[in-house]
Design a protein around this motif. Structure first.
Motif: not given
Length: 196
Positions: A84-86, A105-110, A100-103, A91-92
């Motif tokens: 859900l978060t990803s 970082l977040i998804i990469g950590r997961e 995109a690079w911030l997203v 989509m944002l």
């Protein structure tokens, strides 16, 4: 996971049904946020995301209070959260709400922590969610609650607040990741020393 975990009663208990509902909102939210997303579709996506977040809160409480914790629930609940978060974060990006690079970082950590948990599980070690990891999830949820709605006069304030909480989640996320790696290293070292 034993046979009782895959029984119909286990698969269809209330906490798991709430998790299925949360997962079912994901494609709907993705469609609503597909560019060019209108103000109405963004606000509908916001409402669905809030409802999905409430189911996340409720399914954990119900599972613990009614002793309905199952292996399926332990697997699907965090998976539903991450999907859900990803999905919302991705989509944002084209809507100009997040970079995109911030997203990444977040998804990469997961993905890194999911991989670490898989390696740990292969060695019989369970890495449970830490308090910091849970706070990371809460700050991500708050961030998306600010970033999703479209309210013309205060959009800029919502976006700033959303990005603030998103950065808080990044800091907490990588801090908790270091804790997970440290815990895994200490436990692996302890086990290797006990075998000597």
């Amino acid at each position: 996971m034993n046979r009782s975990d895959l029984s119909r009663q286990s698969l269809t208990n209330l906490p798991n049904i709430l998790t299925y509902i949360r997962m079912a909102t994901i494609p709907v939210i993705v469609v609503l946020l597909t560019p060019p997303a209108s103000m109405n579709s963004s606000n509908l996506a916001f409402l669905l995301y809030v409802l999905a977040s409430i189911t996340d809160y409720l399914d954990g409480i119900l599972a613990r209070r009614r002793n309905l914790v199952t292996s399926v629930g332990k697997l699907l609940d965090p998976l539903a959260d991450k999907l859900l978060t990803s999905a919302v974060l991705i989509m944002l990006i084209p809507l100009g709400k997040v970079q995109a690079w911030l997203v990444f970082l977040i998804i990469g950590r997961e993905l890194i922590i999911t991989g670490l948990r898989s390696i740990a599980a292969g060695h019989g070690l369970i890495l449970n969610a830490s308090r910091m990891g849970k706070n990371k999830m809460v700050s991500q949820t708050i961030a998306l609650i600010f970033l999703l709605p479209s309210v013309p006069r205060i959009d800029w304030m919502l976006d700033y607040a959303g990005l603030f909480f998103l950065w808080v989640s990044v800091v907490l996320g990588y801090w908790s990741a270091m804790d997970y790696f440290s815990h895994f290293y200490r436990e692996a070292k302890r086990r290797s020393q006990s075998k000597e």
